[in-house]
Write an enzyme that holds these catalytic residues in place. Structure first.
Site, PDB file in Angstrom:
ATOM      1  N   GLU A  13      -8.160   3.253  -3.939  1.00 50.19           N
ATOM      2  CA  GLU A  13      -7.982   2.083  -4.135  1.00 50.19           C
ATOM      3  C   GLU A  13      -8.888   1.198  -3.509  1.00 50.19           C
ATOM      4  O   GLU A  13      -8.459   0.990  -2.137  1.00 50.19           O
ATOM      5  CB  GLU A  13      -6.530   1.615  -4.059  1.00 50.19           C
ATOM      6  CG  GLU A  13      -5.922   0.242  -4.317  1.00 50.19           C
ATOM      7  CD  GLU A  13      -4.358   0.022  -4.311  1.00 50.19           C
ATOM      8  OE1 GLU A  13      -4.019   0.242  -3.507  1.00 50.19           O
ATOM      9  OE2 GLU A  13      -3.959  -0.453  -5.580  1.00 50.19           O
ATOM     10  N   GLU A  69       6.652  -0.257  -4.976  1.00 49.52           N
ATOM     11  CA  GLU A  69       5.643  -0.717  -5.933  1.00 49.52           C
ATOM     12  C   GLU A  69       4.529  -0.301  -5.207  1.00 49.52           C
ATOM     13  O   GLU A  69       4.414  -1.328  -4.446  1.00 49.52           O
ATOM     14  CB  GLU A  69       6.213  -1.812  -6.751  1.00 49.52           C
ATOM     15  CG  GLU A  69       5.318  -1.940  -7.884  1.00 49.52           C
ATOM     16  CD  GLU A  69       3.835  -2.489  -7.760  1.00 49.52           C
ATOM     17  OE1 GLU A  69       3.105  -1.878  -7.665  1.00 49.52           O
ATOM     18  OE2 GLU A  69       3.936  -3.683  -7.893  1.00 49.52           O
ATOM     19  N   SER A  93       0.680  -1.402   0.135  1.00 52.78           N
ATOM     20  CA  SER A  93      -0.124  -0.068  -0.018  1.00 52.78           C
ATOM     21  C   SER A  93       0.753   1.273  -0.074  1.00 52.78           C
ATOM     22  O   SER A  93       1.992   1.161   0.516  1.00 52.78           O
ATOM     23  CB  SER A  93      -0.952  -0.043   1.366  1.00 52.78           C
ATOM     24  OG  SER A  93      -0.202   0.076   2.327  1.00 52.78           O
ATOM     25  N   THR A  94       0.609   2.246  -0.518  1.00 46.16           N
ATOM     26  CA  THR A  94       0.784   3.662  -0.564  1.00 46.16           C
ATOM     27  C   THR A  94       1.354   4.042   0.960  1.00 46.16           C
ATOM     28  O   THR A  94       2.366   4.744   1.083  1.00 46.16           O
ATOM     29  CB  THR A  94       0.205   4.598  -1.480  1.00 46.16           C
ATOM     30  OG1 THR A  94       0.428   4.229  -2.701  1.00 46.16           O
ATOM     31  CG2 THR A  94       0.807   5.907  -1.162  1.00 46.16           C
ATOM     32  N   GLU A  95       0.276   3.828   1.780  1.00 45.98           N
ATOM     33  CA  GLU A  95       0.345   4.165   3.151  1.00 45.98           C
ATOM     34  C   GLU A  95       1.741   3.606   3.795  1.00 45.98           C
ATOM     35  O   GLU A  95       2.609   4.165   4.391  1.00 45.98           O
ATOM     36  CB  GLU A  95      -0.754   3.601   3.966  1.00 45.98           C
ATOM     37  CG  GLU A  95      -1.027   4.164   5.222  1.00 45.98           C
ATOM     38  CD  GLU A  95      -2.194   3.227   5.752  1.00 45.98           C
ATOM     39  OE1 GLU A  95      -2.966   2.479   5.070  1.00 45.98           O
ATOM     40  OE2 GLU A  95      -2.306   3.167   7.211  1.00 45.98           O
TER      41      GLU A  95
HETATM   42  P1  NAP Z   1       0.361  -3.581   3.400  1.00 42.08           P
HETATM   43  O1  NAP Z   1       0.312  -3.295   4.875  1.00 42.08           O
HETATM   44  O2  NAP Z   1       1.079  -2.498   2.343  1.00 42.08           O
HETATM   45  O3  NAP Z   1       1.393  -4.956   3.249  1.00 42.08           O
HETATM   46  C1  NAP Z   1       2.449  -5.066   2.253  1.00 42.08           C
HETATM   47  C2  NAP Z   1       3.518  -5.937   3.112  1.00 42.08           C
HETATM   48  O4  NAP Z   1       4.024  -4.612   4.086  1.00 42.08           O
HETATM   49  C3  NAP Z   1       3.281  -7.059   3.897  1.00 42.08           C
HETATM   50  O5  NAP Z   1       4.103  -7.746   3.756  1.00 42.08           O
HETATM   51  C4  NAP Z   1       3.005  -6.357   5.492  1.00 42.08           C
HETATM   52  O6  NAP Z   1       3.265  -7.101   6.434  1.00 42.08           O
HETATM   53  C5  NAP Z   1       4.207  -5.222   5.292  1.00 42.08           C
HETATM   54  N1  NAP Z   1       4.111  -4.041   6.333  1.00 42.08           N
HETATM   55  C6  NAP Z   1       3.058  -3.649   6.874  1.00 42.08           C
HETATM   56  N2  NAP Z   1       3.351  -2.763   7.756  1.00 42.08           N
HETATM   57  C7  NAP Z   1       4.625  -2.388   7.672  1.00 42.08           C
HETATM   58  C8  NAP Z   1       5.599  -1.290   8.087  1.00 42.08           C
HETATM   59  N3  NAP Z   1       5.126  -0.573   8.876  1.00 42.08           N
HETATM   60  N4  NAP Z   1       6.768  -1.423   7.455  1.00 42.08           N
HETATM   61  C9  NAP Z   1       7.221  -2.491   6.760  1.00 42.08           C
HETATM   62  N5  NAP Z   1       6.474  -3.325   6.304  1.00 42.08           N
HETATM   63  C10 NAP Z   1       5.174  -3.356   6.728  1.00 42.08           C
HETATM   64  O7  NAP Z   1      -0.841  -4.179   2.733  1.00 42.08           O
HETATM   65  P2  NAP Z   1      -2.439  -4.492   3.325  1.00 42.08           P
HETATM   66  O8  NAP Z   1      -2.654  -3.958   4.618  1.00 42.08           O
HETATM   67  O9  NAP Z   1      -2.040  -6.100   3.351  1.00 42.08           O
HETATM   68  O10 NAP Z   1      -3.207  -4.219   2.427  1.00 42.08           O
HETATM   69  C11 NAP Z   1      -4.010  -3.023   2.453  1.00 42.08           C
HETATM   70  C12 NAP Z   1      -3.865  -2.429   1.253  1.00 42.08           C
HETATM   71  O11 NAP Z   1      -3.039  -2.284   0.616  1.00 42.08           O
HETATM   72  C13 NAP Z   1      -4.918  -3.249   0.118  1.00 42.08           C
HETATM   73  O12 NAP Z   1      -6.371  -2.934   0.307  1.00 42.08           O
HETATM   74  C14 NAP Z   1      -4.303  -2.398  -1.104  1.00 42.08           C
HETATM   75  O13 NAP Z   1      -5.345  -1.363  -1.206  1.00 42.08           O
HETATM   76  C15 NAP Z   1      -3.170  -2.129  -0.882  1.00 42.08           C
HETATM   77  N6  NAP Z   1      -2.080  -3.402  -1.500  1.00 42.08           N
HETATM   78  C16 NAP Z   1      -1.549  -2.698  -2.667  1.00 42.08           C
HETATM   79  C17 NAP Z   1      -0.630  -3.971  -3.034  1.00 42.08           C
HETATM   80  C18 NAP Z   1       0.009  -3.591  -4.508  1.00 42.08           C
HETATM   81  O14 NAP Z   1       0.361  -4.564  -5.126  1.00 42.08           O
HETATM   82  N7  NAP Z   1       0.409  -2.263  -4.807  1.00 42.08           N
HETATM   83  C19 NAP Z   1      -0.677  -5.008  -2.630  1.00 42.08           C
HETATM   84  C20 NAP Z   1      -1.127  -5.433  -1.358  1.00 42.08           C
HETATM   85  C21 NAP Z   1      -1.973  -4.405  -0.866  1.00 42.08           C
HETATM   86  P3  NAP Z   1       1.926  -7.805   7.135  1.00 42.08           P
HETATM   87  O15 NAP Z   1       1.201  -8.309   5.866  1.00 42.08           O
HETATM   88  O16 NAP Z   1       2.285  -8.742   8.093  1.00 42.08           O
HETATM   89  O17 NAP Z   1       1.020  -6.774   7.586  1.00 42.08           O
END
Ligand code: NAP
Ligand code: MG
Length: 499
Positions: free
Chosen positions: A403, A272, A251-253
């Protein structure tokens, strides 16, 4: 798991799932230092599959040390490029040989159709390993003719070297677990780095099975380390002073958090991130192809694609007929568990994602959008959502701006080339765009006008291993895939020798 799930599992998958799931650190499979584990579940039923070691900051620290030793003292850095090439190629071959095993395990953990996880995710991952195997022997610098204004009489031999960065932290999401890991691992390793991979908590299993492949292929210990766990493990990796580079997809966040965490030692960062990609359909397009392609644009992988074409711009004179045709085609999709060979649309990955997507759908309806199809849950268990096509939307609705990461599209009418480019670019994101038209000049003009890292004309999701991929604006930093992926994992040194 249910008995119907278990009965469909290949023996290799059942056996793998039954074993202890540990961390791979310095060539050994070890439990988390805390002794903690977490559950990974089958999103088709919400039932647990198995428990996995829950690595945290102390395990990340151990893994970073192992990767550092492997980089500085192990055989990896001294290995000839063609030796690394052979090892990477072997990973690709093993993935091809075991595509069904990887595909089924991915389907079980993520929810996607096993047929797709085999034929797309795993087959493509194998291709990425082989492509990058070939790059290991093609990393090169230049010789440079220098002018040296301060040494008018001297003669010099100047050249550049491309060298690995060192220890790379790779953090990947759950939507294409094996593939996203491969996009990062393969070029990082081809360039001679050592790595720590942090899979998403929802989908750790294929990364762990891949860990066994590295051992089997003959990678030296500590070159690839795998730490499963929650976001705190990813945060520890991105903040660690012993890490030279972090590559992230998600995520962008969280991408912004990584940028902040990386500031401590100014490690290199590539990102990405999210998207809200426009898919533009002109009235002069091949409309049958455009309907099918426009459905796949937002429905593939249940909408859990960073590039999903979730803003569907349709030229006004065909808007009603076209959006109805998209809704009719989407409603035909066979929904079911990923392990059912007939399934086209599986569940979302987790309860959290289900709630998030359902929240957007409810907000869209409350804002006044009209669902031509879908708009609700499918079935009574698991995280299934009906594919949903919204019309009567305004650009400021959250379903248009944000998104969603589910099978939900918002359709908007447009009049001409200029106004559609402006509307398409009215987003913080810039990952991908689709364009459908028979007018070749208009296609190229629109491709130039849209702010997106990838543009697909008369198709959608037109990825290739050899084509660079990445985002404009808040969709990311850097380009993965293609030969430029090596740039993300190397640094240039200028050497100037007085002769
Ligand atoms: P996410 O939080 O961005 O997770 C992606 C990866 O980052 C996971 O391995 C996650 O670990 C890890 N992570 C989480 N917090 C972190 C931090 N503070 N520092 C470093 N790494 C960290 O995504 P999500 O919460 O699973 O999904 C939320 C939203 O993100 C989705 O609804 C979608 O909009 C977006 N997303 C985008 C993509 C893309 O391909 N661009 C892919 C997935 C999600 P954990 O899984 O253990 O939390
Ligand atoms: Mg899972």
């Amino acid at each position: 798991m249910t008995t119907s799930t278990e009965s469909r599992l290949l023996p290799e998958v059942a056996e793998f799932v039954a074993q202890d799931k540990r961390l791979l650190i310095g060539g050994a499979w070890v439990p988390a230092q805390s002794g903690q584990t977490f559950e990974t579940e089958d999103p088709a039923t919400g039932r647990p599959i198995t428990r996995v070691a829950q690595g945290d900051a102390q395990d990340v620290d151990r893994a970073v040390q192992a990767a550092r030793i492997a980089f500085e003292e192990g055989p990896w850095a001294r290995m000839k490029p063609n030796e690394r090439e052979r090892l990477l190629w072997r990973v690709g071959d093993i993935l091809s040989e075991r595509a069904e095993i990887f595909g089924q395990l991915e389907a079980l953990d993520n929810g996607k159709a096993a047929t797709i996880a085999t034929a797309v995710d795993t087959a493509w991952a194998a291709d990425v390993w082989r492509y990058n195997a070939g790059l290991a022997t093609k990393i090169k610098g230049d010789s440079v003719n220098v002018s040296m204004p301060f040494s008018p009489d001297g003669r010099f031999h100047a050249y550049t070297l491309r060298q690995p960065l060192g220890v790379c932290g790779l953090i990947v999401p759950w939507n294409f677990p094996l593939l996203m890991a491969s996009w990062k691992l393969a070029p990082a390793l081809a360039a001679g780095n050592t790595v720590i991979l942090k899979p998403a908590e929802q989908t750790p299993l294929t990364a762990l099975l891949l860990g066994e492949v590295f051992e089997e292929a003959g990678f030296p210990p500590g070159v690839v380390n795998i730490v499963t766990g929650y976001g705190d493990a990813g945060a520890a990796l991105s903040a660690h002073d012993g890490v030279d580079k972090v590559a992230f997809t998600g995520s962008t966040e969280v991408g912004k958090k990584i940028v902040h965490a990386a500031a401590g030692n100014l490690k290199k960062v590539s990102l990405e991130l999210g998207g809200k990609s426009p898919n533009i359909v002109y009235a002069d397009a091949d409309l049958d192809a455009a309907v099918a392609g426009s459905v796949a644009a937002w429905m593939f992988n249940h909408g859990q694609c960073c590039v999903a074409g979730t803003r569907l711009f349709v030229q006004r004179e065909i808007f009603d007929d076209f959006t109805q045709a998209v809704a009719d085609a989407a409603a035909q999709a066979k929904i079911g568990p990923g392990l059912d060979p007939a399934t086209e649309l599986g569940p979302l990955v987790s309860q959290e994602q289900f709630d998030r997507v359902d929240g957007y759908i409810q907000q869209g309806l409350a804002d006044g959008a009209r669902a031509l199809t879908g708009g609700k849950r499918w079935g009574t268990e698991g995280y299934f959502v009906e594919p949903t096509v919204f019309v009567d939307v305004r650009p400021d609705f959250s379903i248009v701006e944000e998104e969603i990461f589910g099978p939900v599209v918002a359709a908007l009418p447009f009049d001409g080339e200029d106004d559609v480019a402006r509307a398409a670019n009215d987003s913080i994101y810039g990952l991908a765009a689709g364009i459908w038209t028979r007018d070749i000049s208009k296609a190229h003009r629109t491709a130039a006008a849209v702010q997106a890292g990838s543009v697909w004309v008369n198709q959608y999701n037109g990825f290739d291993t050899a084509l660079p991929f990445g985002g404009f604006k808040q969709s990311g930093w850097g380009r993965e895939l293609g030969d430029c992926a090596i740039d993300l994992y190397t640094q240039t040194k200028a050497v100037n020798v007085a002769l």
